[in-house]
Scaffold this motif. Structure first.
Motif, PDB file in Angstrom:
ATOM      1  N   GLN A  97       0.821  -1.214   0.000  1.00  0.00           N
ATOM      2  CA  GLN A  97       0.000   0.000   0.000  1.00  0.00           C
ATOM      3  C   GLN A  97       0.852   1.259   0.000  1.00  0.00           C
ATOM      4  OE1 GLN A  97      -2.514  -0.278   3.467  1.00  0.00           O
ATOM      5  NE2 GLN A  97      -3.088  -2.393   3.026  1.00  0.00           N
ATOM      6  N   LYS A  98       2.044   1.145   0.582  1.00  0.00           N
ATOM      7  CA  LYS A  98       2.894   2.316   0.760  1.00  0.00           C
ATOM      8  C   LYS A  98       4.329   1.990   0.369  1.00  0.00           C
ATOM      9  CE  LYS A  98       0.056   3.499   4.821  1.00  0.00           C
ATOM     10  NZ  LYS A  98      -0.669   2.207   4.892  1.00  0.00           N
ATOM     11  N   ARG A 194       2.059   6.909  -1.006  1.00  0.00           N
ATOM     12  CA  ARG A 194       0.960   5.966  -1.209  1.00  0.00           C
ATOM     13  C   ARG A 194       1.050   5.412  -2.628  1.00  0.00           C
ATOM     14  NH1 ARG A 194      -3.508   5.851   2.073  1.00  0.00           N
ATOM     15  NH2 ARG A 194      -3.123   7.995   2.763  1.00  0.00           N
TER      16      ARG A 194
END
Length: 326
Positions: A97-98, A194
């Motif tokens: 996700q990151k 992100r």
């Protein structure tokens, strides 16, 4: 290949294997609030025995379990080196996700990854979260910035404090001890991004070799509605300039790619005509600063060989209506 990490840390090495190993270990030795974090280490065709040192370090159990090493035969620069990893991760069935970018000459000074991730979890509009950065010997340095503008560049090149004070609101660098707040862009030395935000703008512009690529990325993402935040509670130590050879010293001669990146950024951001006009105006401002230096007997604040280097690498291409990186 499936990736189950929530945060993937990317470190780009070039000629600083000893510092890079410390950077990787500073990630591996923390638990990140229980988050699954892995590390992707790119060696950009370093000279010497960097590849061998990193390969030896990769034999340790922690590295074997958590670190993926890319020993490249080409120096891709910063943006392209990161794209190499990010694009592979984005193509996985379960991408992280990151993404956390960490300079090879930087180390985590607290559980910064968890702090940054929490900030992003609490505010879904944050596309980029930058840590507070300090030099080990002198303390905090600027890690958050305004976007460069025509005004900021002319004032910086002119080098007159009395004028700079009147236009402090346009200065690119924000105070080193800045609190947590939204800003235009944050340092690429320690920034969490992100994945969705990066994908929305097509990753780093591969034209850049080094410098301005993160400014450009966050500017484009901002146009898509993503926010950039400086998170003061996340702490990172950074031996600035060790990896690139370019620190904050104004008088040191800058490499050609610094000016080329500058020109490419303004070409993209302001268009060919205004970028060309700005570059010529900056030569005039530089001439005034040089004259002031001669008359006052004080050293110029400009980098060495600024006039000739800037003319050759930035002004001439811009006057032909093109970016030097196009």
């Amino acid at each position: 290949m499936q990736n189950s990490a929530e945060v993937s840390v990317i470190i780009i090495n070039y000629g600083t294997a000893d510092l890079t190993i410390k950077a990787v270990n500073s990630v591996l030795e923390r638990d990140h609030g229980g988050r699954h974090v892995d590390v992707h280490l790119v060696d950009n065709a370093s000279p010497g025995d960097d590849a061998h040192q990193l390969a030896e370090a990769a034999k340790s159990p922690l590295w074997t379990k958590h670190v993926t090493t890319y020993l490249e035969t080409t120096n891709h620069g910063f943006g392209r080196g990161n794209n190499l990893v990010i694009e592979r991760l984005a193509a996985q069935t379960a991408p992280p996700q990151k993404i956390m970018l960490l300079n090879p000459d930087a180390t985590l000074d607290n559980d910064a990854i968890d702090v940054l991730a929490k900030a992003m979890d609490e505010n879904p509009q944050i596309g980029f979260a930058g840590a507070a950065i300090a030099k080990p010997d002198t303390g905090p340095v600027t890690a958050a910035f305004r976007f460069p503008s025509i005004t900021s560049e002319l004032i910086r090149t002119l080098g007159l404090n009395v004028i700079a004070k009147q236009f402090e609101h346009t200065a690119v660098a924000l105070p080193p001890n800045l609190g947590t707040q939204q800003v235009d862009w944050v340092s690429g030395a320690a920034v969490m991004m992100r994945m969705e935000a990066i994908q929305s703008v097509g990753f780093f512009d591969p034209a850049y070799f080094l410098y301005y690529e993160e400014v450009d990325l966050m500017r484009r993402a901002g146009q898509n509605g993503w926010q950039s935040w400086h998170i003061a509670e996340a702490k990172v130590l950074h031996a600035e300039g060790a990896a690139t050879g370019v620190g904050q010293s104004e008088r040191k001669r800058r490499p050609d790619y610094w000016y080329q990146s500058w020109a490419h950024y303004f070409f993209k951001s302001y268009g060919p005509a205004r970028a060309a006009l700005l570059s010529v105006s900056m030569l005039g401002a530089a001439g005034l600063q040089s004259l002031k230096s001669i008359l006052s007997g004080r050293p110029s604040k400009l980098p060495k060989s600024f006039g000739s280097d800037f003319t050759r690498t930035a002004v001439r291409p811009l006057l032909t209506g093109r970016s030097p990186l196009s």
